[in-house]
Design an enzyme around this catalytic site. Structure first.
Site, mmCIF file in Angstrom:
data_model
loop_
_atom_site.group_PDB
_atom_site.id
_atom_site.type_symbol
_atom_site.label_atom_id
_atom_site.label_comp_id
_atom_site.label_asym_id
_atom_site.label_seq_id
_atom_site.Cartn_x
_atom_site.Cartn_y
_atom_site.Cartn_z
ATOM 1 N N GLY A 273 0.817 -1.194 0.000
ATOM 2 C CA GLY A 273 0.000 0.000 0.000
ATOM 3 C C GLY A 273 0.856 1.251 0.000
ATOM 4 N N GLY A 275 2.303 4.847 1.417
ATOM 5 C CA GLY A 275 2.537 5.535 2.681
ATOM 6 C C GLY A 275 3.930 5.312 3.218
ATOM 7 C CG ASN A 276 5.529 8.396 5.467
ATOM 8 O OD1 ASN A 276 5.965 8.673 4.360
ATOM 9 N ND2 ASN A 276 4.920 9.290 6.232
ATOM 10 C CD GLU A 298 -4.538 -0.485 -5.123
ATOM 11 O OE1 GLU A 298 -5.730 -0.779 -5.102
ATOM 12 O OE2 GLU A 298 -4.042 0.357 -4.357
ATOM 13 C CG ASN A 388 -7.560 8.978 2.622
ATOM 14 O OD1 ASN A 388 -7.934 10.151 2.671
ATOM 15 N ND2 ASN A 388 -6.385 8.593 3.084
ATOM 16 N N GLY A 392 -7.649 -0.564 -2.850
ATOM 17 C CA GLY A 392 -7.515 -1.932 -3.329
ATOM 18 C C GLY A 392 -7.129 -2.919 -2.258
ATOM 19 C CE LYS A 412 -6.094 12.739 15.560
ATOM 20 N NZ LYS A 412 -5.885 13.988 14.802
#
Length: 515
Positions: A273, A275-276, A298, A388, A392, A412
């Protein structure tokens, strides 16, 4: 745009006659139309038409007229597309994925109807009219050949479906996209319709089975707009200690799987996926002894590009490239070699269950939260507010050889535990989740009963500040006889309710955390 660029990019004489401004082209889009736009994770989206369309919407609204469209894409776009249309209050319906703050706010306020869905389903469901007619397609391309074939841009997504399904087509020809992209793509969409579906003949990630070009009925093209604008190209943050820990657990897991003979020495095709954390995992593979890796995913992002350029990864298949500015520079500087090793396909193919199951992908995707039994929430904050979208992740998780979901154990500043008694929204059931990983550790859930899963997740993945709370909840729930999946229903979502009321899932605030 110069005449030289004009002639180089639009080589079909008939389509040259349809070149016009974005403002002129936007007049083909009217209120209540369904519009399919290109774009997948900030790559290959139209840059000019959305802005011009947004201005038309604002002008109509100033006259007291309503002007909203249904907007379908491959996945997320960018501020120049989703953002400007949302700010113009011009989106009545949106699918299948988005990431812009203004649009997210409207969705959660109930002002825009948004339905979330698996990305592999979009093309087929649109083709069969599940969302109504596709009135206009707006698709970015890198160039148009003399015979009308289209050189795709940095994403394919659902572009082939939009071009096939739309009544009218607007092409944005973006000179910022390299013409050397030609030959990188593999457009295979000759799979038929139920009950006469054909097999998808992909047996390795690097296998090409279609055409390098998009095609369309040229009579449906009503406008060609020339642009010279970059993709979103967001810069990824450097992996932090939390991401690196998660990556290290995954790499160790791969080592053990190879040692046990469950995977070959070069692993199975990797799906990662965006992202970091995903980039940290790929960076970890860079430093690992694994060689001759492959990718079937993807989105190709920085970490996977680096693996290809270093020679660690031999082939990668995706539907889009979402690269930081530095990575894009590296890509363009080496594009002639990289286009032999990177393939961009329609998302209906990259995300198709048939191919994922055949290749045996190693699916690594992010989550918002996971419960004691392995159910995963990827989309909703506190069960109600869309972040979001599903993307996939479900396409791959259910059909992967091994499906992993990853997240820091808290969010948080520690006020939210990402391991909870019960998830507030379910995107992936326990049946599709094999491995959970946080910076605290890895829980291999394969072959475990719900009670065994719960203890494994508490021991391995929960943050120390929440582990006693989880253990107490589970122990009390497990005392009730006759329960396959122990829960105290009156308390199962109490952590989320406490956060909504107090801003902290913990019973007492102010505990120091050492993430």
């Amino acid at each position: 745009m110069s005449a030289i660029n004009h002639e180089e990019r639009v080589r079909h004489e008939g389509l040259r006659e349809k070149i016009m401004t974005a403002e002129q082209a936007a007049t083909f889009i009217s209120h209540d139309m369904n519009v399919g736009m290109s774009g997948f994770t900030g790559a290959g989206y139209p840059k000019a038409i959305p802005a011009a369309l947004a201005e038309r919407m604002k002008a109509a609204q100033a006259r007291g007229e309503e002007f909203k469209i249904g907007l379908l894409t491959g996945a997320s776009t960018a501020a120049e597309c989703d953002g400007v249309l949302a700010e113009a209050n011009g989106i009545k319906m949106r699918t299948p994925y988005q990431s812009e703050a203004a649009l997210r706010k409207q969705i959660n306020a109930g002002e825009t109807h948004y339905f979330d869905m698996h990305l592999s389903h979009v093309a087929q469901q649109s083709t069969f009219g599940f969302y109504g007619d596709m009135h206009v397609a707006v698709v970015e391309v890198a160039g148009i050949l003399p015979d009308g074939r289209l050189i795709p841009s940095t994403s394919i997504g659902t572009n082939n479906a939009w071009l096939n399904n739309a009544d009218k087509i607007i092409l944005e020809v973006n000179s910022r996209q390299s013409l050397l992209l030609e030959g990188m793509h593999d457009i295979f969409d000759d799979i038929g319709v139920p009950p006469y579906r054909k097999p998808i003949p992909i047996t390795t990630p690097g296998e090409r089975v279609g055409s390098p070009y998009l095609t369309c009925d040229l009579d449906k093209v009503v406008a060609v707009v020339l642009t010279d604008s970059p993709d979103r190209n967001s810069k990824f943050a450097d992996p932090d200690e939390c991401s690196n820990k998660i990556a290290s657990y995954i790499i160790d897991f791969f080592h053990e799987e190879v040692k046990k003979g469950r995977m070959p020495a070069n692993l199975l095709p990797i799906q990662s996926g965006v992202g970091n954390v995903a980039n940290a995992v790929l960076a970890g593979l860079q430093a690992s002894p694994f060689e001759n890796l492959t990718g079937y995913t993807e989105v190709l992002q920085d970490g996977m590009l680096d693996l290809i350029m270093s020679g660690k990864m031999t082939q990668a298949s995706a539907t889009a490239m979402s690269l930081s500015p530095d990575a894009l520079d590296r890509f363009n500087a080496n594009i002639e070699e990289l286009r032999k090793r990177i393939i961009l396909r329609p998302q209906e193919i990259t995300n198709h269950p048939e191919v994922s199951r055949r290749l045996g992908v190693l699916a690594i995707n992010a989550m918002i939260e996971c419960d004691l039994y392995g159910n995963v929430n990827s989309t909703h904050v506190m069960g109600t507010n869309m972040m979001n979208g599903l993307g996939g992740s479900g396409d791959f998780a259910r059909n992967a050889f091994t499906s992993m979901f990853v997240s820091p154990s808290v969010a948080k500043g520690g006020a939210i535990s990402c391991i909870t008694p019960m998830v507030s929204h379910v995107d992936h059931t326990e049946h599709d989740v094999m491995v959970i990983v946080t910076e605290q550790g890895l829980a291999d859930l394969r072959g475990l009963s719900p009670r065994q899963r719960a203890q494994k997740i508490i021991d391995n993945c929960a943050h120390p500040d929440y582990r006693p709370m989880l253990q107490d909840y589970y122990d009390r729930a497990a005392q009730t006889a006759g329960m396959q999946t122990p829960h105290i229903l009156s308390e199962a979502l109490s952590w989320h309710q406490r956060y909504v009321e107090t801003g902290d899932m913990r019973v007492k605030k102010g505990l120091a955390l050492a993430v």
